[in-house]
Scaffold this motif. Structure first.
Motif, mmCIF file in Angstrom:
data_model
loop_
_atom_site.group_PDB
_atom_site.id
_atom_site.type_symbol
_atom_site.label_atom_id
_atom_site.label_comp_id
_atom_site.label_asym_id
_atom_site.label_seq_id
_atom_site.Cartn_x
_atom_site.Cartn_y
_atom_site.Cartn_z
ATOM 1 N N GLY A 69 8.361 -16.983 -44.115
ATOM 2 C CA GLY A 69 8.833 -17.218 -45.472
ATOM 3 C C GLY A 69 8.107 -18.339 -46.183
ATOM 4 O O GLY A 69 8.600 -18.868 -47.187
ATOM 5 N N LEU A 70 6.915 -18.689 -45.691
ATOM 6 C CA LEU A 70 6.135 -19.780 -46.271
ATOM 7 C C LEU A 70 5.139 -19.227 -47.285
ATOM 8 O O LEU A 70 4.824 -18.031 -47.290
ATOM 9 C CB LEU A 70 5.412 -20.552 -45.165
ATOM 10 N N THR A 71 4.622 -20.112 -48.129
ATOM 11 C CA THR A 71 3.786 -19.704 -49.259
ATOM 12 C C THR A 71 2.307 -19.936 -48.980
ATOM 13 O O THR A 71 1.902 -21.027 -48.560
ATOM 14 C CB THR A 71 4.185 -20.481 -50.529
ATOM 15 N N ILE A 72 1.499 -18.913 -49.243
ATOM 16 C CA ILE A 72 0.040 -19.009 -49.188
ATOM 17 C C ILE A 72 -0.494 -18.991 -50.612
ATOM 18 O O ILE A 72 -0.173 -18.093 -51.386
ATOM 19 C CB ILE A 72 -0.565 -17.834 -48.397
ATOM 20 N N LEU A 73 -1.291 -19.996 -50.972
ATOM 21 C CA LEU A 73 -1.945 -20.026 -52.274
ATOM 22 C C LEU A 73 -3.451 -19.896 -52.077
ATOM 23 O O LEU A 73 -3.980 -20.196 -51.000
ATOM 24 C CB LEU A 73 -1.621 -21.322 -53.018
ATOM 25 N N GLU A 74 -4.143 -19.454 -53.127
ATOM 26 C CA GLU A 74 -5.586 -19.250 -53.057
ATOM 27 C C GLU A 74 -6.287 -19.968 -54.204
ATOM 28 O O GLU A 74 -5.800 -19.950 -55.339
ATOM 29 C CB GLU A 74 -5.912 -17.756 -53.114
ATOM 30 N N VAL A 134 -1.961 -11.242 -50.158
ATOM 31 C CA VAL A 134 -3.033 -12.237 -50.200
ATOM 32 C C VAL A 134 -4.319 -11.524 -50.587
ATOM 33 O O VAL A 134 -4.682 -10.509 -49.983
ATOM 34 C CB VAL A 134 -3.200 -12.937 -48.834
ATOM 35 N N LYS A 135 -5.014 -12.033 -51.585
ATOM 36 C CA LYS A 135 -6.236 -11.380 -52.065
ATOM 37 C C LYS A 135 -7.350 -11.411 -51.026
ATOM 38 O O LYS A 135 -8.073 -10.436 -50.838
ATOM 39 C CB LYS A 135 -6.721 -12.057 -53.350
ATOM 40 N N ASP A 136 -7.506 -12.560 -50.347
ATOM 41 C CA ASP A 136 -8.576 -12.715 -49.360
ATOM 42 C C ASP A 136 -7.953 -12.978 -47.992
ATOM 43 O O ASP A 136 -8.002 -14.084 -47.459
ATOM 44 C CB ASP A 136 -9.513 -13.858 -49.762
ATOM 45 N N SER A 137 -7.371 -11.934 -47.425
ATOM 46 C CA SER A 137 -6.591 -12.084 -46.193
ATOM 47 C C SER A 137 -7.455 -12.365 -44.972
ATOM 48 O O SER A 137 -6.953 -12.822 -43.945
ATOM 49 C CB SER A 137 -5.761 -10.823 -45.941
ATOM 50 N N THR A 138 -8.761 -12.116 -45.057
ATOM 51 C CA THR A 138 -9.650 -12.387 -43.925
ATOM 52 C C THR A 138 -10.410 -13.704 -44.083
ATOM 53 O O THR A 138 -11.305 -13.999 -43.291
ATOM 54 C CB THR A 138 -10.660 -11.239 -43.757
ATOM 55 N N ALA A 139 -10.057 -14.498 -45.085
ATOM 56 C CA ALA A 139 -10.761 -15.759 -45.348
ATOM 57 C C ALA A 139 -10.669 -16.705 -44.160
ATOM 58 O O ALA A 139 -9.638 -16.796 -43.499
ATOM 59 C CB ALA A 139 -10.179 -16.426 -46.590
ATOM 60 N N GLY A 140 -11.755 -17.451 -43.924
ATOM 61 C CA GLY A 140 -11.774 -18.416 -42.834
ATOM 62 C C GLY A 140 -11.852 -19.852 -43.299
ATOM 63 O O GLY A 140 -12.038 -20.757 -42.486
ATOM 64 N N LEU A 197 -5.965 -21.083 -49.250
ATOM 65 C CA LEU A 197 -7.177 -20.384 -48.859
ATOM 66 C C LEU A 197 -8.276 -20.602 -49.883
ATOM 67 O O LEU A 197 -8.027 -20.561 -51.087
ATOM 68 C CB LEU A 197 -6.934 -18.875 -48.756
ATOM 69 N N GLY A 198 -9.497 -20.773 -49.406
ATOM 70 C CA GLY A 198 -10.658 -20.678 -50.268
ATOM 71 C C GLY A 198 -10.998 -19.210 -50.400
ATOM 72 O O GLY A 198 -11.448 -18.577 -49.441
ATOM 73 N N SER A 199 -10.754 -18.634 -51.580
ATOM 74 C CA SER A 199 -10.733 -17.184 -51.742
ATOM 75 C C SER A 199 -11.912 -16.656 -52.543
ATOM 76 O O SER A 199 -12.252 -17.174 -53.608
ATOM 77 C CB SER A 199 -9.421 -16.780 -52.423
ATOM 78 N N ARG A 200 -12.481 -15.568 -52.034
ATOM 79 C CA ARG A 200 -13.557 -14.872 -52.739
ATOM 80 C C ARG A 200 -13.030 -13.893 -53.778
ATOM 81 O O ARG A 200 -13.786 -13.462 -54.655
ATOM 82 C CB ARG A 200 -14.404 -14.088 -51.721
ATOM 83 N N TYR A 201 -11.762 -13.545 -53.678
ATOM 84 C CA TYR A 201 -11.255 -12.400 -54.424
ATOM 85 C C TYR A 201 -10.163 -12.733 -55.433
ATOM 86 O O TYR A 201 -9.442 -11.840 -55.872
ATOM 87 C CB TYR A 201 -10.772 -11.323 -53.449
#
Length: 248
Positions: free
Chosen positions: A203-208, A161-167, A124-128
């Protein structure tokens, strides 16, 4: 033998973005990524965005494609159509981003590199996260609403996830196949939350990675009351609704 670069397809839904689309296409073309493609998914924009997209595709047929839809029926449906098309075209990585220039195209190489070199299903491209930020010209109440929305989603679904609404996201092609795109139910901005939820439940990994989110300059926001209501209800539906064997 040299390793071929991954085929990266950037899916960009559009509705009345004729001024922003050529700028975004230029930014993507300037990236140091040899097999990068832009797929515009236009929802029959009355301002002629579809015609602008067709012109871009005619000028760069190997780099730009256009998927025309006959009506505007939601951001989620547009993304799903574009992602399915990208997978059919043999994409290794599918990037989703807005056409309004709020997402920095310059971060795409870092997102894809993180995706491919670390154990990530999506980046994710994260703001947070540290180094990320929202637009400086956002009023305080909009910043507060955005932060609250992320807290709200995580309080209900515990995504971590810090930015769970990221698009702004870079997906491995196999992740999109694993989470079963045709069965995605959400349509508006809550589509982002359901996609994250399905990824975590597998069970997969989300990185920001950090981004600076900018306010659009041209055009108007597509956020309606109906979209906001769906976004508020979706986390509860995902947590307490009928279990879907295809996403668990």
């Amino acid at each position: 033998m040299p390793v071929s670069p991954p085929k990266v397809v950037v899916v960009v839904p559009t509705y009345n973005e004729r001024d922003n689309l050529p700028v975004l296409a230029g930014l993507l073309a300037d990236l140091p990524m040899p097999d990068l493609h832009l797929l515009v998914v236009d929802d029959n924009s009355p301002d002629g965005t579809g015609e602008v997209a067709d012109k871009l595709a005619a000028e760069s047929p190997d780099a730009v494609g256009v998927l025309h839809r006959t009506a505007k029926n939601g951001l989620g449906r547009a993304y799903l159509a574009g992602m399915a098309s990208a997978l059919d075209e043999g994409a290794d990585v599918v990037v989703q981003m807005d056409a309004d220039l709020s997402h920095p195209a310059s971060v795409i190489p870092a997102m894809v590199d993180t995706l491919l070199t670390r154990n990530a299903a999506v980046v994710l491209g994260s703001r947070y996260v540290a180094g990320g930020s929202t637009a400086t010209d956002w009023p305080w109440h909009r910043k507060a609403l955005s932060a609250w929305a992320n807290w709200y989603v995580n309080a209900i679904l515990r995504l971590g996830v810090k930015d769970s609404t990221a698009g702004f996201k870079a997906w491995r092609a196999e992740t999109l196949r694993t989470i079963d795109l045709p069965s995605i139910r959400s349509n508006g901005y809550s589509f982002q939350v359901e996609m994250n939820y399905r990824t975590i439940k597998r069970g997969l990994t989300i990185l920001e990675v950090p981004i600076r989110f900018e306010e659009r300059v041209n055009g108007t926001s597509k956020m309606s009351i109906r979209v906001q209501l769906e976004s508020a209800l979706t986390p509860w539906k995902l947590r307490f609704g009928r279990r879907d064997r295809r996403c668990l």
